[in-house]
Design an enzyme around this catalytic site. Sequence first.
Site, mmCIF file in Angstrom:
data_model
loop_
_atom_site.group_PDB
_atom_site.id
_atom_site.type_symbol
_atom_site.label_atom_id
_atom_site.label_comp_id
_atom_site.label_asym_id
_atom_site.label_seq_id
_atom_site.Cartn_x
_atom_site.Cartn_y
_atom_site.Cartn_z
ATOM 1 C CE LYS A 193 -1.959 -3.046 3.068
ATOM 2 N NZ LYS A 193 -2.572 -4.104 2.286
ATOM 3 C CG HIS A 406 -5.369 -3.480 8.189
ATOM 4 N ND1 HIS A 406 -5.001 -2.665 7.156
ATOM 5 C CD2 HIS A 406 -5.697 -4.569 8.159
ATOM 6 C CE1 HIS A 406 -4.790 -3.586 6.220
ATOM 7 N NE2 HIS A 406 -5.314 -4.610 6.561
#
Length: 476
Positions: A193, A406
């Site tokens: 990411k 997360h």
Amino acid sequence: MKIGKDGVSKEEYTKGKSLKSRFGKFSAKEFYFLVFIVILTSVSVVAVVVLTPTEHNEASNNEVSICYDKCRLTLVETIPENLTYPHGSPVHMDTYDSWSKLIDGASERIDIGSFYWTMRQEDVVEDPSAWKGEAIFQKLLDAGSTIDIRIAQNNNTDPMMMKDTEILASKGAASVRTLDFPRLLGAGIIHTKLMMADTSAFYVGSANFDWRALTQVKELGIMVSDCPCMAKDLQKIFDVYWILGEEGAVVPSEWPAELSTEINMDNPVALADAGLNETMYISVAPPAFLPDGRTSDLAAVLNIIDSAEEFIYISVMDYFPTTLYQEHNIYWPLIDDSLRAAAFERGVQVRLMPSWWRYSSNNMKAYLKSLESISSAVDDKVQVKLFEVPIVTPEQASIPYSRVNHNKYMVTEKTALITTSNWSGDYFINTAGVSVIVSQTEGSEPTEKNIHVQVKAIFERDWNSPYAKFLNLTES
């Protein structure tokens, strides 16, 4: 998510350390020139070599390069709706604001490495909290009319996880390449990411390109601004993805020299001109994606653990000393063993805080109990808590794969590692990920500006919150 079956040898795990330079700081020409002077004058010569600053100076092994850019480092978080902390708790830039700054500030190009795309509420479920994802998607659509946007993504089995990029490409707003890991490596995914603007500023962290990552999932990342020396290094990592996204691409036995790096675990960059007493480098996984000089994620993780003298704090969604997604899973205790050794051999305090949510596997508790069970033999140096983001409303309960911590990071008394990977063997064997490692310069005094000091404060905020609960060793 199904991650495949093939692994690599243990030797390959730690591939990526820079090779020692035979002549240290001297280039070959400088070396032979000095030899010539010695012979000519028949006296001992002490040579001082002044290197011209470009992006960074070359350094010999176990030294640092110097970056002459301003390099502003900012921690970035998503705190889910209805997750609250006491007044005075650490607060950092919002993920939405970080991505907005990168997109709005780009004048030439944006590069994005991604797992999947669900930025619009119709990709998941309709919910008012999707507005931030919708806004970022629109910003990309608008930006793509004036600048180049490149997106490298995973070849997801669910077509809805690639619908957003299909729209961006069809409207001419982005060029998109899809990496097929089963074809490239026999297994795996791209779990990265990252977003980079103009090879000058970037974000790396836990947040997927998913509207839930902006309002319903707890995330941590880092934004690095005004820092071409590090952005150009990250660019080489994105270029690996871009090359492998070409039709018919294969993983080369040797990567092109232009993708090699001198910035790594042995030769990090010193952020001197930024007024920071910190060094930085970027590591990657899997081993097959390591051009010369690049440190592997596993090598970085083990080095940080093995170098810790006081404490090791870890916050990850999943923690397993095994693989999870192979056809035949294997026991993979490399990180687990290092944590046990740190507590037993050096008396380092180990605190581990995985996440617990409606999709968690009970098997994780068994491995956590095993790790924590040694605590009584090491003066209670090993502690485990599970962090659970509460589901407060019926609407939140209806949002799938949300309401979870997360985060993916580790911090010690001198180093912070912020990564895109969970901690099971698969993420180090055949899954693409990126980690940013920031350390306090040796011999300097820490301040509140240091990234590792700020990350430690985040960990302690979460560890001491009502959302984190000790693992009950008697629990079934």
